[in-house]
Design a protein around this motif. Structure first.
Motif, PDB file in Angstrom:
ATOM      1  N   TRP A 160       0.812  -1.124  -0.007  1.00 16.46           N
ATOM      2  CA  TRP A 160      -0.064   0.025   0.141  1.00 16.46           C
ATOM      3  C   TRP A 160       0.873   1.197  -0.066  1.00 16.46           C
ATOM      4  CZ3 TRP A 160      -4.163   2.376  -1.307  1.00 16.46           C
ATOM      5  CH2 TRP A 160      -4.557   3.339  -0.922  1.00 16.46           C
ATOM      6  N   ASN A 161       1.935   1.427   0.644  1.00 11.41           N
ATOM      7  CA  ASN A 161       2.704   2.457   0.628  1.00 11.41           C
ATOM      8  C   ASN A 161       3.515   2.655  -0.628  1.00 11.41           C
ATOM      9  OD1 ASN A 161       2.319   3.133   3.414  1.00 11.41           O
ATOM     10  ND2 ASN A 161       3.940   1.484   4.235  1.00 11.41           N
ATOM     11  N   THR A 162       3.768   1.515  -1.279  1.00  7.28           N
ATOM     12  CA  THR A 162       4.370   1.762  -2.534  1.00  7.28           C
ATOM     13  C   THR A 162       3.378   2.392  -3.588  1.00  7.28           C
ATOM     14  OG1 THR A 162       5.937  -0.126  -2.103  1.00  7.28           O
ATOM     15  CG2 THR A 162       5.432   0.291  -4.649  1.00  7.28           C
ATOM     16  N   LEU A 163       2.179   1.587  -3.402  1.00  8.28           N
ATOM     17  CA  LEU A 163       1.151   2.142  -4.523  1.00  8.28           C
ATOM     18  C   LEU A 163       0.965   3.656  -4.141  1.00  8.28           C
ATOM     19  CD1 LEU A 163      -0.904   1.320  -6.531  1.00  8.28           C
ATOM     20  CD2 LEU A 163      -2.595   0.732  -4.731  1.00  8.28           C
ATOM     21  N   GLN A 164       0.709   4.072  -3.004  1.00  8.29           N
ATOM     22  CA  GLN A 164       0.840   5.516  -2.669  1.00  8.29           C
ATOM     23  C   GLN A 164       1.614   6.347  -3.417  1.00  8.29           C
ATOM     24  OE1 GLN A 164      -1.162   6.943   1.364  1.00  8.29           O
ATOM     25  NE2 GLN A 164       0.001   5.012   1.907  1.00  8.29           N
ATOM     26  N   ILE A 165       3.018   6.035  -3.328  1.00  8.87           N
ATOM     27  CA  ILE A 165       4.034   6.755  -3.643  1.00  8.87           C
ATOM     28  C   ILE A 165       3.850   6.780  -5.443  1.00  8.87           C
ATOM     29  CG2 ILE A 165       6.528   6.673  -4.301  1.00  8.87           C
ATOM     30  CD1 ILE A 165       6.945   5.289  -1.692  1.00  8.87           C
ATOM     31  N   PHE A 166       3.391   5.703  -6.010  1.00  5.44           N
ATOM     32  CA  PHE A 166       3.109   5.578  -7.433  1.00  5.44           C
ATOM     33  C   PHE A 166       2.060   6.537  -7.748  1.00  5.44           C
ATOM     34  CE2 PHE A 166       1.259   4.283 -11.335  1.00  5.44           C
ATOM     35  CZ  PHE A 166       2.371   3.936 -11.879  1.00  5.44           C
ATOM     36  N   LEU A 167       0.792   6.559  -6.964  1.00  3.17           N
ATOM     37  CA  LEU A 167      -0.335   7.430  -7.065  1.00  3.17           C
ATOM     38  C   LEU A 167       0.147   8.937  -6.942  1.00  3.17           C
ATOM     39  CD1 LEU A 167      -3.113   5.011  -5.784  1.00  3.17           C
ATOM     40  CD2 LEU A 167      -2.705   5.711  -8.248  1.00  3.17           C
ATOM     41  N   LEU A 168       1.048   9.123  -6.278  1.00  5.41           N
ATOM     42  CA  LEU A 168       1.243  10.610  -5.697  1.00  5.41           C
ATOM     43  C   LEU A 168       2.473  11.158  -6.822  1.00  5.41           C
ATOM     44  CD1 LEU A 168       1.323  10.919  -2.164  1.00  5.41           C
ATOM     45  CD2 LEU A 168      -0.491  11.720  -3.449  1.00  5.41           C
ATOM     46  N   GLY A 169       2.747  10.272  -7.795  1.00  6.42           N
ATOM     47  CA  GLY A 169       3.439  10.798  -8.858  1.00  6.42           C
ATOM     48  C   GLY A 169       5.066  10.405  -8.442  1.00  6.42           C
ATOM     49  N   GLY A 170       5.301   9.632  -7.657  1.00  2.00           N
ATOM     50  CA  GLY A 170       6.836   9.499  -7.070  1.00  2.00           C
ATOM     51  C   GLY A 170       7.277   8.387  -8.188  1.00  2.00           C
ATOM     52  N   LYS A 171       8.610   7.883  -8.193  1.00  4.29           N
ATOM     53  CA  LYS A 171       9.449   7.172  -8.921  1.00  4.29           C
ATOM     54  C   LYS A 171       9.504   5.896  -8.259  1.00  4.29           C
ATOM     55  CE  LYS A 171      12.467  10.539 -11.021  1.00  4.29           C
ATOM     56  NZ  LYS A 171      13.832  11.043 -11.527  1.00  4.29           N
ATOM     57  N   VAL A 172       8.840   4.773  -8.702  1.00  8.40           N
ATOM     58  CA  VAL A 172       8.818   3.392  -8.061  1.00  8.40           C
ATOM     59  C   VAL A 172       9.337   2.567  -9.109  1.00  8.40           C
ATOM     60  CG1 VAL A 172       7.531   1.577  -7.202  1.00  8.40           C
ATOM     61  CG2 VAL A 172       6.723   4.100  -6.879  1.00  8.40           C
ATOM     62  N   ASN A 173      10.399   1.686  -8.950  1.00  6.70           N
ATOM     63  CA  ASN A 173      11.049   0.913  -9.679  1.00  6.70           C
ATOM     64  C   ASN A 173       9.886  -0.323 -10.145  1.00  6.70           C
ATOM     65  OD1 ASN A 173      12.511  -1.564 -10.134  1.00  6.70           O
ATOM     66  ND2 ASN A 173      14.063  -0.206 -10.530  1.00  6.70           N
ATOM     67  N   VAL A 174       9.925  -0.743 -11.163  1.00  9.58           N
ATOM     68  CA  VAL A 174       9.022  -1.923 -11.990  1.00  9.58           C
ATOM     69  C   VAL A 174       9.114  -2.995 -10.961  1.00  9.58           C
ATOM     70  CG1 VAL A 174       8.261  -2.985 -13.798  1.00  9.58           C
ATOM     71  CG2 VAL A 174       8.968  -0.660 -14.106  1.00  9.58           C
ATOM     72  N   THR A 175      10.530  -3.222 -10.774  1.00  8.46           N
ATOM     73  CA  THR A 175      10.834  -4.569  -9.942  1.00  8.46           C
ATOM     74  C   THR A 175      10.075  -4.467  -8.610  1.00  8.46           C
ATOM     75  OG1 THR A 175      12.950  -4.844 -11.225  1.00  8.46           O
ATOM     76  CG2 THR A 175      12.594  -6.035  -9.083  1.00  8.46           C
TER      77      THR A 175
END
Length: 385
Positions: free
Chosen positions: A169-184
């Motif tokens: 959930w924390n990773t998903l929030q970062i993605f939904l807020l425009g943050g950089k998240v590694n595909v892996t």
């Protein structure tokens, strides 16, 4: 006009005395002459267009102090009371139209909505609260065209938080807020289908997906408010720079998206300074054709025109009449606050006359309201008005 409590009024007057504009939460207490336009906007724009899934763009031009920010605050309050999501973006030298990645991040982080009387802020939190209150309409989201499939899937995952670990959930929030998240990392957390995080290149697609997704999830629409509080599109050379062309082209596509169906349930409102529209036309002639504005000769408020001087939304056209209306409002507030009105009306009128003598254009309103609020504080302290 709504009548405030003494506590609300003192807070509003304190902010007005300091900055010339009231706190956004209290702006309707200090409005003079905008009621008819707000009624029109709610009926014809929000009810008959945005609520039905349409989209539109409105642009208001005015000098410093002419009431642009005041109008945006009024529209913001109107949208929040209707349950819409609202994001406010202050355009400046630090945040320009050419930087759509940062603008998109700002929108994703600052979107807010009233849910059961509480303010919920940011895209992931809004989705989560819609789910908790049982208002979410996932089946509608699944029917939506996917401008950005990866972001679309991220919004779908956000409606299923109970299936996610805390770390996912924390990773998903970062993605939904425009943050950089590694595909892996996304794959490791089991977030299948979530890919292509926000970049400068895909910012437009992310924004369209997020706004349309909120409408499909059950909100009655989204309102974006852009306030140019310092000049952001100034041409200093014979030819515009590449960045200026990019900014103008992105704005052109935002406007066109309202009619092509790319934007859903969204109203974008720009409050801009003089010369902004001319700079747009120079930077990108195709945009200039869409932003033509009638500045002279328009004597009645043709509110359906998408590009208007901010002064035309007000029922009160003359400076003298506006001053008189403002005097009446502040005298009413002096009565609510149980202040001595002896000599106050004359003081306010003399102050108003002095201000309009030194302000030929429309920028007198902020100075006037700031001065009137300060006078009430002087009376409250026991000083002479």
């Amino acid at each position: 006009m709504l009548k405030p409590t003494e506590y609300e009024l003192w807070n509003a007057l304190e902010t007005m005395a300091q900055y010339g504009v009231p706190d956004p939460q209290a702006v309707h207490f200090m409005d003079i002459g905008s009621r008819s336009y707000l009624e029109y906007f709610e009926r014809e724009i929000l009810d008959e267009l945005i609520k039905l899934g349409g989209a539109t763009c409105r642009i208001f031009e005015g000098a410093y102090g002419a009431g642009k920010t005041h109008l945006l605050h009024l529209l913001r309050g109107l949208a929040l009371r209707r349950g819409m999501a609202v994001a406010s973006i202050d355009l400046s030298q630090e945040l320009k139209l050419e930087d759509w990645r940062q603008i998109t991040i700002t929108i994703l982080e600052t979107l807010e909505v009233k849910i059961d009387g509480a303010t919920v802020r940011s895209l992931p939190n809004i989705i989560l609260d819609l789910q908790k209150t049982g208002r979410i309409q996932t089946e509608e989201l699944q029917r939506e065209a996917q401008a950005h499939p990866g972001f679309y899937n991220a919004m779908l995952w956000a409606t299923k938080k109970e299936q996610l670990s805390e770390q996912a959930w924390n990773t998903l929030q970062i993605f939904l807020l425009g943050g950089k998240v590694n595909v892996t990392e996304l794959r490791r957390q089991g977030l299948t289908g979530v890919k292509a995080p926000l970049t400068q290149r895909n910012a437009e697609l992310v924004l369209k997906t997020a706004l349309g997704g909120l409408y499909r999830l059950g909100l009655p629409g989204v309102m974006l408010l852009f306030d140019e509080n310092e000049k952001t599109l100034t041409l200093t050379r014979n030819a515009p720079t590449q960045k200026q062309r990019v900014a103008a082209n992105l704005m052109r596509r935002l406007i066109d998206g309202c009619t092509t169906g790319l934007l859903v349930g969204t109203v974008s409102i720009f409050a801009v300074l003089p010369d902004f529209l001319d700079a747009c036309a120079t930077a990108y002639p195709a945009l200039g054709q869409r932003l033509q504005m009638v500045r002279d000769g328009l004597k009645t408020p043709a509110w359906r025109i998408p590009v208007l001087p901010v002064t035309l939304i007000n029922e009160i056209r003359s400076q003298e009449q506006f001053v008189e209306e403002a005097i009446n409002v502040f005298l009413q507030y002096a009565q609510i606050l149980q202040l001595s009105a002896e000599g106050l009306e004359e003081t306010l009128r003399n102050t108003g006359e002095t201000i309009i003598e030194h302000n030929v254009g429309s920028g007198y309103k902020r100075e006037l309201m700031k001065a009137f609020a300060s006078k009430l504080f002087l009376v409250q302290k026991g000083d002479t008005a």
